[in-house]
Write an enzyme that holds these catalytic residues in place. Structure first.
Site, PDB file in Angstrom:
ATOM      1  N   ASP A 142      -3.412  -2.752  -5.202  1.00 56.43           N
ATOM      2  CA  ASP A 142      -2.265  -3.789  -5.023  1.00 56.43           C
ATOM      3  C   ASP A 142      -1.571  -3.848  -6.049  1.00 56.43           C
ATOM      4  OD1 ASP A 142      -2.944  -4.217  -2.230  1.00 56.43           O
ATOM      5  OD2 ASP A 142      -4.424  -5.943  -2.854  1.00 56.43           O
ATOM      6  N   HIS A 163      -1.699 -11.036  -4.989  1.00 57.05           N
ATOM      7  CA  HIS A 163      -0.180 -10.737  -4.746  1.00 57.05           C
ATOM      8  C   HIS A 163       0.682 -11.785  -5.256  1.00 57.05           C
ATOM      9  CE1 HIS A 163      -1.004  -7.110  -2.622  1.00 57.05           C
ATOM     10  NE2 HIS A 163      -1.680  -7.872  -1.576  1.00 57.05           N
ATOM     11  N   HIS A 204       1.047  -1.325   0.048  1.00 60.49           N
ATOM     12  CA  HIS A 204      -0.192   0.139   0.177  1.00 60.49           C
ATOM     13  C   HIS A 204       0.901   1.249   0.190  1.00 60.49           C
ATOM     14  CE1 HIS A 204      -3.330  -2.475   2.179  1.00 60.49           C
ATOM     15  NE2 HIS A 204      -3.090  -2.820   0.741  1.00 60.49           N
ATOM     16  N   HIS A 216      -9.527  -1.795  -5.086  1.00 63.08           N
ATOM     17  CA  HIS A 216      -8.213  -2.206  -4.330  1.00 63.08           C
ATOM     18  C   HIS A 216      -7.472  -2.956  -5.049  1.00 63.08           C
ATOM     19  CE1 HIS A 216      -5.934  -2.335  -0.469  1.00 63.08           C
ATOM     20  NE2 HIS A 216      -5.822  -3.670  -0.753  1.00 63.08           N
TER      21      HIS A 216
HETATM   22 ZN   LIG Z   1      -3.980  -4.532  -0.542  1.00 63.02          ZN
END
Ligand SMILES: [Zn+2]
Length: 296
Positions: free
Chosen positions: A239, A262, A78, A235
């Protein structure tokens, strides 16, 4: 993306708890010279330096972790997304614990912090990374594809969760400092209650709460109103931008991500890095002339 590299005008600090450790941490953001990139310094480990680069990226429990010599720094995405979104290139982040504070689960507190410090232009141009060919990765129905072209970076993200509040969401956003703070930064991290319970059983998510994540049960949201109807996909864009920042320089081109996370972001970024090192790749550099124009 013809602009001068930037750093912070002055040092600023922030404190909060780590998402997984639940421990309070203090982070100090300090100005750094051109071509430093982002570097984390673990004050509680004799000042060990961990560069924000793919070579240091390690584990991913719903977050991106960097490690050097057995010492890690967690949940860096972030903070790095806020930097990439706002056009902050160089910074030393001194931190006295194993994790970046989660704050409200979005990138907005970091944007505010950077703005409070102000930006200083440095005497060196940003050299965007650009490829001449497609790069893609596929894992079942999850995929990410890079295609060359366009000014700067444009991200399209698609998610599809069989949940009444989330469902299918898609967003295309051209990375621009002018609207990162309004459109992307406020989007909070999200998770499903049953996943949170599994993480807790493993001793993780100790700092997680309804104040720093959008938590969903099977029917709806436990943590109050959303900031955007499509906060979830926003979001994901946040990311991805943070994970791509581990390339060390801004990327130019288009990216289409489907149902990724991720681990796939990092795997994909490694493919990009590999492709950038091959002869087919081209590294674009701003000419001094363009740089002068950007400084006005
Ligand atoms: Zn995140």
């Amino acid at each position: 993306m013809n602009r001068a590299q930037t750093t912070l005008r002055t040092s600023v600090s922030i404190e909060g708890v780590g998402l997984h450790s639940g421990l309070p941490v203090q982070a100090h953001f300090r100005p750094a010279p051109a071509d430093t990139g982002f570097r984390f310094v673990r004050l509680d480990h004799k000042g060990l330096e961990i560069p924000a680069r793919l070579s240091s990226a390690s584990t991913f429990d719903y977050a991106t972790t960097l490690a050097t010599g057995g010492v890690s720094i967690g949940t860096v995405e972030h903070l790095l997304s806020a930097a990439a979104g706002e056009g902050l290139d160089n910074c030393i982040v001194e931190i006295d614990g194993p994790e970046v504070p989660i704050l409200d689960g979005s990138a907005l507190p970091f944007v505010r912090l950077y703005h409070a410090a102000g930006f200083e232009r440095l005497d060196a141009a940003v050299r965007p990374l650009e490829l001449e060919r497609e790069v893609s990765i596929e894992r079942g129905d999850r995929s990410i594809r890079y295609t060359p072209g366009g000014e700067g970076l444009t991200i399209t993200y698609e998610i599809d969760f069989p949940h009444p509040t989330v469902g299918r969401q898609e967003l295309t956003w051209a990375v621009r400092p002018e609207d990162y703070a309004a459109r992307i930064a406020p989007a909070r991290t999200f998770g499903f209650l049953r996943e949170v319970e599994v993480l807790r059983a493993r001793g993780l998510a100790r700092g997680g709460s309804l104040q720093n994540a959008v938590v969903l049960d099977d029917q709806g949201i436990l943590s109050g109103p959303l900031r955007f109807r499509d906060e979830f996909v926003r979001h994901k864009v946040l990311d991805l931008l943070g994970d791509l920042a581990l390339l060390g320089r801004p990327l130019a081109g288009r990216i289409l991500a489907r149902k990724a996370g991720h681990a796939l972001h990092i795997e994909f970024a490694r493919l990009l890095e590999e492709a950038l090192g091959s002869p087919a790749a081209r590294v674009a550099a701003a000419s001094p002339d363009r740089l002068r124009r950007a400084r006005r």
